[in-house]
Scaffold this active site. Structure first.
Site, short mmCIF file in Angstrom:
data_model
loop_
_atom_site.label_atom_id
_atom_site.label_comp_id
_atom_site.label_asym_id
_atom_site.label_seq_id
_atom_site.Cartn_x
_atom_site.Cartn_y
_atom_site.Cartn_z
N GLU A 308 -13.36 3.79 -34.11
CA GLU A 308 -14.81 3.63 -33.89
C GLU A 308 -14.94 2.44 -32.97
O GLU A 308 -14.47 1.35 -33.30
CB GLU A 308 -15.52 3.30 -35.21
N CYS A 342 -22.71 -2.90 -33.64
CA CYS A 342 -22.31 -1.91 -32.64
C CYS A 342 -23.50 -1.02 -32.29
O CYS A 342 -23.59 -0.48 -31.20
CB CYS A 342 -21.16 -1.08 -33.18
P1 NAD Z 1 -11.88 -6.39 -31.75
O1 NAD Z 1 -11.55 -5.12 -31.06
O2 NAD Z 1 -11.69 -7.65 -31.02
O3 NAD Z 1 -11.01 -6.51 -33.10
C1 NAD Z 1 -11.01 -5.50 -34.08
C2 NAD Z 1 -9.73 -5.57 -34.89
O4 NAD Z 1 -8.63 -5.24 -34.03
C3 NAD Z 1 -9.43 -6.97 -35.44
O5 NAD Z 1 -8.91 -6.86 -36.73
C4 NAD Z 1 -8.40 -7.48 -34.47
O6 NAD Z 1 -7.58 -8.49 -35.02
C5 NAD Z 1 -7.62 -6.24 -34.17
N1 NAD Z 1 -6.81 -6.26 -32.94
C6 NAD Z 1 -6.97 -7.06 -31.85
N2 NAD Z 1 -6.01 -6.79 -30.95
C7 NAD Z 1 -5.24 -5.80 -31.45
C8 NAD Z 1 -4.10 -5.09 -30.98
N3 NAD Z 1 -3.55 -5.33 -29.80
N4 NAD Z 1 -3.58 -4.13 -31.77
C9 NAD Z 1 -4.14 -3.84 -32.98
N5 NAD Z 1 -5.20 -4.49 -33.47
C10 NAD Z 1 -5.74 -5.46 -32.73
O7 NAD Z 1 -13.38 -6.23 -32.27
P2 NAD Z 1 -14.28 -7.28 -33.07
O8 NAD Z 1 -14.62 -8.40 -32.16
O9 NAD Z 1 -13.65 -7.60 -34.37
O10 NAD Z 1 -15.58 -6.41 -33.38
C11 NAD Z 1 -16.61 -6.18 -32.43
C12 NAD Z 1 -16.42 -4.85 -31.73
O11 NAD Z 1 -16.36 -3.81 -32.70
C13 NAD Z 1 -17.61 -4.50 -30.84
O12 NAD Z 1 -17.13 -3.91 -29.68
C14 NAD Z 1 -18.40 -3.48 -31.67
O13 NAD Z 1 -19.20 -2.60 -30.92
C15 NAD Z 1 -17.27 -2.76 -32.36
N6 NAD Z 1 -17.74 -2.12 -33.59
C16 NAD Z 1 -17.88 -0.75 -33.59
C17 NAD Z 1 -18.35 -0.12 -34.74
C18 NAD Z 1 -18.50 1.38 -34.80
O14 NAD Z 1 -18.71 1.92 -35.89
N7 NAD Z 1 -18.44 2.10 -33.69
C19 NAD Z 1 -18.69 -0.86 -35.86
C20 NAD Z 1 -18.53 -2.25 -35.81
C21 NAD Z 1 -18.05 -2.86 -34.67
#
Ligand code: NAD
Length: 567
Positions: A308, A342
């Site tokens: 997501e 999001c």
């Molecule tokens: P992010 O992508 O920076 O991090 C999300 C998770 O991924 C964290 O646990 C992070 O540590 C991990 N991560 C980072 N690099 C990684 C890698 N190389 N491999 C595997 N995992 C890794 O996102 P964020 O800042 O935590 O959250 C905000 C983002 O999430 C926004 O873009 C928002 O739109 C999105 N979001 C989407 C939904 C949805 O339902 N579509 C819901 C909530 C948030």
């Protein structure tokens, strides 16, 4: 009757179930706390106070039921006052992650054989524990992730809803095994768990999203390794504790925090991890999808990924829209929780005849909203989550100033500057405050009109007519949420079919989807997979299997039990 309308459905009240009662049948969402009541406000203040003596504690990893430390601790701080350390989090390294990936398959062997009804009962128990600890957990979300009271409380409600909904969904799936028997043959189609699921979550719905992905995996019979987002690790630890209190067998749920680029990457590549359930940014989601697709010779199966991701959501304001409602809806959707949802509306696409009126009134309202610490009862716009987000959003505000006209500047407004100064301590620069920011006369191809900013920044775009409004709506890479304010039945009918997004809202705010009522998720660059909180979600955590048995066998080999039975 218009296509897709559900006018016939009678409105239903949201009735609270008594604590300790079995969950309702059919599923009902739990109600949020009414903070207009003095007694509830006092409870929340008391809950916030209970965290004071518990700050700065150490939170180890939990692997196979064992507490594990690595000697590497990272503070998780309060975004409203970064000098306040909420907890110190053990950081998993390669050895710890490997240990988790060894522990989880061991637990999986037994867990997969537990009946779906019993697996669901653990989720129902956790839902009860969450309700009992509602204020305490909401207070923690306010402190660790800068969630205003109402947002934290709604996050908690959603987490409870996920437990109850997925529990019920699992029972429904188990009771509806598909049979297609033919003469001389039975055919049974059922769902089996996949194995070990790596759950990688974001910080903005610190309890709800993590709970949703983890419970879906657990209830379908998988073992889980949780990799929570760095700013939300104390909350993630409490989820693990609640499952322990519910007596989930050790190793079925493991807690493995650490940097995404280390722990997330290890889980994504590991041959023994069967599936990744991810929610987060487009950038990371696309990377996970790519990395997980690479196979090694030691890998027993192709990895399943559900992701997501982000959005660049828009609200169309039509020329006949109810202006009071439109302004309220856009302000709420754009600036609630500082735009860190999001589903937030980061674009308003306004029809030319009402453009001047809308922007003038919008600006007045936005100027009257000040930012504040998340744990203050009246705060609507809290600080953004951390230094990285703060720097990125301020950079976008500078880009916007080159591309369009900034009519409300949340980076330099005197209230925000004062708050940053007041909350600075020990050499830091204070809380990560950014107030509502509005750009008008934004070109449809501007960066602030196309790229996800994830902060309280709204781009207002003028559309010459309704055709153009829909074109602009659809011309980002994302398709997550969106909405329209209009009183024209013809326009509403077109919008509901032509606006490309997973969740579309008419004449209301575009945030705050409820489990089961509004299953949530997008497509295009907003994600792959079925909607969270919807009827297709659990199936993704399963392998569908079909068993055919020839029933025209001649005799059977007796066993000691059958000998007695037959004789
Ligand atoms: P992010 O992508 O920076 O991090 C999300 C998770 O991924 C964290 O646990 C992070 O540590 C991990 N991560 C980072 N690099 C990684 C890698 N190389 N491999 C595997 N995992 C890794 O996102 P964020 O800042 O935590 O959250 C905000 C983002 O999430 C926004 O873009 C928002 O739109 C999105 N979001 C989407 C939904 C949805 O339902 N579509 C819901 C909530 C948030």
């Amino acid at each position: 009757m218009l296509l897709g309308r559900s006018d016939a459905a009678a409105p239903r009240l949201n009735v609270k179930f008594e604590f300790g009662e079995p969950v309702m049948d059919p599923f009902e969402n739990v109600p949020n706390t009414d903070f207009n009541r003095e007694s509830n406000r006092q409870k929340m203040l008391a809950a916030l106070a209970t965290w004071k003596p518990r700050l700065n504690r150490e939170y180890p990893l939990v692997i196979g039921g064992q507490r594990v430390t690595t000697g590497n601790w990272k503070p998780s701080v309060n975004p409203s006052r970064p000098s306040e350390v909420i907890g110190r989090i053990a950081q998993a390294d390669q050895t710890a992650a490997d240990r988790a990936v060894e522990a989880a398959p061991r637990a999986f062997k037994e867990w997969r054989l537990v009946s779906p009804q019993e697996r669901a009962s653990y989720l129902f128990r956790v839902a009860e524990i969450m309700e009992r600890r509602r204020m305490e957990l909401s207070a923690l979300m306010s402190l660790e992730c800068g969630k205003p009271w109402r947002e934290a409380d709604a996050d908690l409600s959603e987490a409870i809803d996920f437990c109850n909904y997925y529990g019920k969904e699992m029972i429904r799936m188990a009771e509806n095994v598909r049979r297609r028997d033919i003469a001389g043959e039975t055919n049974e189609y059922y769902y089996a768990p996949r194995g070990v699921v790596g759950v990688i979550s974001p910080w903005n719905f610190p309890l709800a999203i993590l709970t949703g992905m983890a419970t879906a995996a657990i209830v379908t019979g998988n073992a889980v390794i949780m990799k929570p987002a760095e700013p939300a690790c104390v909350i993630a630890y409490t989820l693990l504790e609640m499952f322990e209190e519910a007596h989930l067998p050790p190793g079925v749920l493991n807690y493995c925090p650490g940097p995404g680029s280390v722990v997330g990457e290890i889980l994504t590549k590991h041959p023994k991890v069967a599936m990744i359930a991810f929610t987060g940014s487009r950038e990371v989601g696309c990377r996970i999808n790519r990395v997980a697709a690479e196979t090694t010779t030691s890998q027993p199966a192709l990895k399943k990924v559900i992701a997501e991701m982000g959005g660049k959501n828009a609200t169309i304001v039509d020329s006949d829209a109810d202006m009071d409602e439109a302004i309220k809806g856009v302000v709420y959707s754009a600036f609630g929780y500082a735009g860190q949802k999001c589903s937030a509306s980061s674009r308003a696409i306004v029809l030319e005849p009402v453009y001047e009126q809308f922007t003038r009134r919008l600006v007045e309202v936005a100027r009257s909203i000040s930012a504040g610490p998340a744990d203050d009862c009246g705060t609507f716009v809290p600080p953004v989550i951390d230094r990285r987000a703060y720097d990125a959003i301020r950079k976008y505000i500078e880009i916007g100033k080159q591309e369009a006209r900034c009519v409300v500047d949340g980076d330099t407004n005197p209230d925000v500057l004062r708050l940053r100064k007041e909350t600075a301590a020990g050499g830091d620069e204070g809380g990560y405050y950014i107030g509502p920011t509005i750009f008008v006369d934004v070109a449809r191809d501007a960066r602030v009109a196309r790229e996800e900013i994830f902060g309280p920044v709204l781009s207002v775009i003028k559309a010459a007519d309704f055709d153009e409004a829909i074109e602009i709506f659809n011309e980002t890479d994302f398709a997550l949420t969106g909405g329209i304010f209009s009183r024209s039945p013809a326009h509403l009918e077109r919008a509901r079919h032509e606006c490309e997004c997973g969740n579309f809202y008419i004449n209301r705010k575009i945030t705050g989807a409820l489990v089961d009522v509004q299953p949530f998720g997008g497509f295009k660059m907003s994600g792959i997979g079925s909607k969270a909180g919807g009827p297709d979600y659990l199936i993704q955590f399963c392998e569908p299997r079909n068993v055919t048995e020839n029933t025209l066998r001649r005799g059977f080999a007796p066993t000691p039990e059958t000998v007695g039975a037959v004789g």
